[in-house]
Design a protein around this motif. Structure first.
Motif, PDB file in Angstrom:
ATOM      1  N   HIS A  13       0.826  -1.210   0.000  1.00 46.86           N
ATOM      2  CA  HIS A  13       0.000   0.000   0.000  1.00 46.86           C
ATOM      3  C   HIS A  13       0.865   1.267   0.000  1.00 46.86           C
ATOM      4  N   THR A  16       2.458   1.586  -3.632  1.00 45.78           N
ATOM      5  CA  THR A  16       1.486   1.954  -4.667  1.00 45.78           C
ATOM      6  C   THR A  16       0.999   3.389  -4.466  1.00 45.78           C
ATOM      7  N   ALA A  17       0.909   3.834  -3.217  1.00 47.24           N
ATOM      8  CA  ALA A  17       0.548   5.237  -2.961  1.00 47.24           C
ATOM      9  C   ALA A  17       1.647   6.169  -3.465  1.00 47.24           C
ATOM     10  N   ALA A  21       1.255   8.952  -6.399  1.00 49.47           N
ATOM     11  CA  ALA A  21       1.543  10.355  -6.111  1.00 49.47           C
ATOM     12  C   ALA A  21       2.637  10.931  -7.012  1.00 49.47           C
ATOM     13  N   GLU A  61      -4.593  -4.804  -4.153  1.00 46.23           N
ATOM     14  CA  GLU A  61      -4.026  -3.474  -4.378  1.00 46.23           C
ATOM     15  C   GLU A  61      -3.134  -3.472  -5.620  1.00 46.23           C
ATOM     16  N   HIS A  65      -3.627  -1.656  -9.513  1.00 43.18           N
ATOM     17  CA  HIS A  65      -2.623  -0.782 -10.130  1.00 43.18           C
ATOM     18  C   HIS A  65      -2.063  -1.337 -11.434  1.00 43.18           C
ATOM     19  N   THR A 120     -10.633  -2.080  -1.536  1.00 44.17           N
ATOM     20  CA  THR A 120      -9.647  -1.259  -0.847  1.00 44.17           C
ATOM     21  C   THR A 120      -9.553  -1.705   0.602  1.00 44.17           C
ATOM     22  N   GLY A 125      -7.344   2.111   2.833  1.00 44.80           N
ATOM     23  CA  GLY A 125      -7.154   2.338   1.412  1.00 44.80           C
ATOM     24  C   GLY A 125      -7.920   3.548   0.910  1.00 44.80           C
ATOM     25  N   PRO A 126      -7.606   3.972  -0.291  1.00 43.96           N
ATOM     26  CA  PRO A 126      -8.284   5.152  -0.865  1.00 43.96           C
ATOM     27  C   PRO A 126      -9.741   4.849  -1.187  1.00 43.96           C
TER      28      PRO A 126
END
Length: 128
Positions: A13, A16-17, A21, A61, A65, A120, A125-126
């Motif tokens: 997580h 991937t964040a 970003a 996750e 992606h 998520t 998660g988002p």
């Protein structure tokens, strides 16, 4: 560790964040490596926090992606093992009624597997 809070499942997580970003492929590559580590071995703890359900969310996750179908297959296998763990001695590692350490997290995972593109990590998660 392969768990969420102190291991490779949680690092998926994070990476991937970072990829989302900053767009740097290095972060996605690290996330994929963490996902592979999270899927290896034979865990018996079914819970979301430190066990199979959290490892399944790591695979979901990466699937979100990359779109890699084998990640979804791994997530389903881990979720199945988590659900089976509730029926065995591994259930002693669970706290009844708990989202992260009990059967509720595994039930949420089962529901998320019905719509993996929106799955998520609960409370983490988002939002989709």
């Amino acid at each position: 560790m392969r768990g969420w809070c102190n291991g490779s499942s949680g690092l998926v997580h994070l990476w991937t964040a970072a990829h989302a970003a900053f767009g740097d492929e290095r972060w996605l590559h690290l996330g994929e490596g963490a996902a592979w580590h999270a899927s290896e071995g034979s865990g018996i703890i079914p819970q979301l926090c430190c066990g199979l359900a959290g490892q399944a969310y790591a695979q979901l996750e990466i699937h979100r992606h990359t779109g890699e179908s084998h990640r979804l297959t791994l997530a389903r296998q881990l979720a199945s093992s988590a659900a089976a763990g509730l029926e065995t001695a591994a259930a002693n590692a669970c706290v009844s009624g708990s989202l992260h350490k009990g059967e509720i997290g595994i039930a949420v995972l089962a529901a998320d597997l019905e719509r993996p593109e929106e799955a998520t990590m609960p409370f983490f998660g988002p939002a989709c």
